[in-house]
Design a protein around this motif. Structure first.
Motif, PDB file in Angstrom:
ATOM      1  N   TRP A   1     -70.986 -49.384  56.483  1.00 18.59           N
ATOM      2  CA  TRP A   1     -69.941 -49.397  57.077  1.00 18.59           C
ATOM      3  C   TRP A   1     -70.219 -48.999  58.494  1.00 18.59           C
ATOM      4  N   GLY A   2     -69.377 -49.635  59.269  1.00 21.32           N
ATOM      5  CA  GLY A   2     -69.434 -49.070  60.652  1.00 21.32           C
ATOM      6  C   GLY A   2     -68.111 -48.911  61.333  1.00 21.32           C
ATOM      7  N   THR A   3     -68.134 -48.277  62.359  1.00 21.19           N
ATOM      8  CA  THR A   3     -66.811 -47.810  63.208  1.00 21.19           C
ATOM      9  C   THR A   3     -66.828 -48.858  64.387  1.00 21.19           C
ATOM     10  N   VAL A   4     -65.531 -49.599  64.123  1.00 20.67           N
ATOM     11  CA  VAL A   4     -65.520 -50.681  65.293  1.00 20.67           C
ATOM     12  C   VAL A   4     -64.161 -50.708  66.078  1.00 20.67           C
ATOM     13  N   THR A   5     -64.045 -50.790  67.376  1.00 20.85           N
ATOM     14  CA  THR A   5     -62.700 -50.737  67.914  1.00 20.85           C
ATOM     15  C   THR A   5     -62.348 -52.090  68.034  1.00 20.85           C
ATOM     16  N   ARG A   6     -61.085 -52.268  67.662  1.00 21.72           N
ATOM     17  CA  ARG A   6     -60.292 -53.541  67.585  1.00 21.72           C
ATOM     18  C   ARG A   6     -59.210 -53.313  68.522  1.00 21.72           C
ATOM     19  N   PRO A   7     -58.280 -54.538  68.737  1.00 21.15           N
ATOM     20  CA  PRO A   7     -56.846 -54.540  69.407  1.00 21.15           C
ATOM     21  C   PRO A   7     -56.137 -53.919  68.015  1.00 21.15           C
ATOM     22  N   ASN A   8     -55.157 -53.092  68.469  1.00 24.55           N
ATOM     23  CA  ASN A   8     -54.094 -52.487  67.328  1.00 24.55           C
ATOM     24  C   ASN A   8     -53.119 -53.670  66.906  1.00 24.55           C
ATOM     25  N   ARG A   9     -52.770 -54.814  67.617  1.00 21.14           N
ATOM     26  CA  ARG A   9     -51.919 -55.631  67.304  1.00 21.14           C
ATOM     27  C   ARG A   9     -52.383 -57.198  67.866  1.00 21.14           C
ATOM     28  N   VAL A  10     -52.613 -58.018  67.349  1.00 22.48           N
ATOM     29  CA  VAL A  10     -52.905 -59.402  67.434  1.00 22.48           C
ATOM     30  C   VAL A  10     -51.928 -60.356  67.127  1.00 22.48           C
ATOM     31  N   LYS A  11     -51.769 -61.409  67.915  1.00 20.41           N
ATOM     32  CA  LYS A  11     -50.919 -62.695  67.604  1.00 20.41           C
ATOM     33  C   LYS A  11     -51.957 -63.650  67.408  1.00 20.41           C
ATOM     34  N   VAL A  12     -51.811 -64.482  66.383  1.00 15.93           N
ATOM     35  CA  VAL A  12     -52.938 -65.447  65.983  1.00 15.93           C
ATOM     36  C   VAL A  12     -51.951 -66.778  65.786  1.00 15.93           C
ATOM     37  N   LYS A  13     -52.576 -67.897  66.819  1.00 11.55           N
ATOM     38  CA  LYS A  13     -51.977 -69.326  66.391  1.00 11.55           C
ATOM     39  C   LYS A  13     -53.151 -70.049  65.530  1.00 11.55           C
ATOM     40  N   ALA A  14     -52.459 -70.875  64.169  1.00 14.17           N
ATOM     41  CA  ALA A  14     -53.256 -71.092  63.273  1.00 14.17           C
ATOM     42  C   ALA A  14     -52.515 -72.292  62.775  1.00 14.17           C
ATOM     43  N   GLN A  15     -53.260 -73.006  61.941  1.00 17.90           N
ATOM     44  CA  GLN A  15     -52.704 -74.104  61.141  1.00 17.90           C
ATOM     45  C   GLN A  15     -52.738 -73.884  59.645  1.00 17.90           C
ATOM     46  N   ASP A  16     -51.739 -74.131  58.839  1.00 13.04           N
ATOM     47  CA  ASP A  16     -51.861 -74.108  57.403  1.00 13.04           C
ATOM     48  C   ASP A  16     -52.621 -75.179  56.839  1.00 13.04           C
ATOM     49  N   ARG A  17     -52.725 -75.200  55.411  1.00 10.96           N
ATOM     50  CA  ARG A  17     -53.583 -75.998  54.727  1.00 10.96           C
ATOM     51  C   ARG A  17     -53.193 -77.544  54.791  1.00 10.96           C
ATOM     52  N   ASP A  18     -51.773 -77.647  55.332  1.00 14.01           N
ATOM     53  CA  ASP A  18     -51.312 -79.073  55.569  1.00 14.01           C
ATOM     54  C   ASP A  18     -51.441 -79.571  56.850  1.00 14.01           C
ATOM     55  N   GLY A  19     -52.135 -78.664  57.652  1.00 12.81           N
ATOM     56  CA  GLY A  19     -51.806 -78.903  59.165  1.00 12.81           C
ATOM     57  C   GLY A  19     -50.836 -78.613  60.129  1.00 12.81           C
TER      58      GLY A  19
ATOM     59  N   SER B   1     -48.531 -76.069  62.183  1.00 13.40           N
ATOM     60  CA  SER B   1     -49.170 -75.095  63.217  1.00 13.40           C
ATOM     61  C   SER B   1     -48.161 -73.748  62.888  1.00 13.40           C
ATOM     62  N   PHE B   2     -48.560 -72.612  63.108  1.00 17.09           N
ATOM     63  CA  PHE B   2     -47.914 -71.384  63.027  1.00 17.09           C
ATOM     64  C   PHE B   2     -48.228 -70.259  63.832  1.00 17.09           C
ATOM     65  N   VAL B   3     -47.727 -69.415  63.888  1.00 13.42           N
ATOM     66  CA  VAL B   3     -47.992 -67.968  64.746  1.00 13.42           C
ATOM     67  C   VAL B   3     -47.673 -66.681  63.851  1.00 13.42           C
ATOM     68  N   VAL B   4     -48.755 -66.047  63.655  1.00 14.88           N
ATOM     69  CA  VAL B   4     -48.715 -64.747  62.881  1.00 14.88           C
ATOM     70  C   VAL B   4     -49.066 -63.590  63.500  1.00 14.88           C
ATOM     71  N   GLU B   5     -48.427 -62.601  63.369  1.00 13.42           N
ATOM     72  CA  GLU B   5     -48.575 -61.229  63.985  1.00 13.42           C
ATOM     73  C   GLU B   5     -49.182 -60.251  63.080  1.00 13.42           C
ATOM     74  N   GLY B   6     -50.344 -59.476  63.447  1.00 12.48           N
ATOM     75  CA  GLY B   6     -50.652 -58.352  62.274  1.00 12.48           C
ATOM     76  C   GLY B   6     -50.981 -57.194  63.350  1.00 12.48           C
ATOM     77  N   GLU B   7     -50.569 -56.059  62.629  1.00 11.76           N
ATOM     78  CA  GLU B   7     -50.818 -54.748  63.075  1.00 11.76           C
ATOM     79  C   GLU B   7     -51.940 -53.905  62.432  1.00 11.76           C
ATOM     80  N   GLU B   8     -52.552 -52.952  62.816  1.00 10.88           N
ATOM     81  CA  GLU B   8     -53.503 -52.264  62.038  1.00 10.88           C
ATOM     82  C   GLU B   8     -54.568 -53.033  61.253  1.00 10.88           C
ATOM     83  N   LEU B   9     -54.434 -52.973  59.849  1.00 11.61           N
ATOM     84  CA  LEU B   9     -55.636 -53.226  59.155  1.00 11.61           C
ATOM     85  C   LEU B   9     -55.603 -54.840  59.323  1.00 11.61           C
TER      86      LEU B   9
END
Ligand code: CO
Length: 150
Positions: free
Chosen positions: A95-113, A115-123
């Motif tokens: 285990w290690g202590t890592v500093t990351r952004p608290n919120r990120v927005k990710v653009k990706a594709q699903d298994r069918d190709g 495109s979508f955008v998903v937002e994540g906070e914290e973990l």
């Protein structure tokens, strides 16, 4: 579905840059399902394709709020900062202590190709960043302070 072998630190596949996914076929779906099962079996919250020896830009994440498959993911926005413990199924018991952004927005594709955008906070934000780093051959240890072996 099948459990795949997780590559461990020292395996050269973990240091390589993964290729964009261009074919969205049944084989990709099987890879994602196998990755998810492998991650769940080992109590992980994310797994990237190179961790099962496949150099493709594919990730699965589930921090307990539902499964998210990310194909060709790109971080398009970040906000804030969080510092906390991080581990990796390819570096068991460490285990290690890592500093990351608290919120990120990710653009990706699903298994069918699609495109979508998903937002994540914290973990979830942490998991997105950690897994996307794997696609460029980076392990969390490169960014970790206070590394502890348990
Ligand atoms: Co990892």
């Amino acid at each position: 579905m099948a459990i795949r072998e997780i590559r461990k630190q020292g395996d050269e596949v973990l240091g390589k840059v993964c290729k964009q996914v261009t074919v969205f076929d049944k084989k990709l779906g099987i890879l994602l399902d196998d990755m998810y099962d492998t991650m769940i079996k080992d109590d992980g919250v994310g797994l990237a394709a190179p961790q099962v020896g496949i150099l493709k830009r594919a990730v699965v994440v589930d921090v307990g709020t539902g499964r998210i498959d990310l194909i060709n993911p790109e971080i398009i926005e970040t906000d804030g900062e969080q510092t906390g413990p991080e581990g990796c199924l390819s570096v068991p018991g460490v285990w290690g202590t890592v500093t990351r952004p608290n919120r990120v927005k990710v653009k990706a594709q699903d298994r069918d190709g699609n495109s979508f955008v998903v937002e994540g906070e914290e973990l979830l934000a942490r998991a997105f960043c950690h897994e996307i780093d794997h696609l460029d051959g980076h392990l969390f240890l490169e960014k970790a302070a206070d590394i502890e072996r348990k």
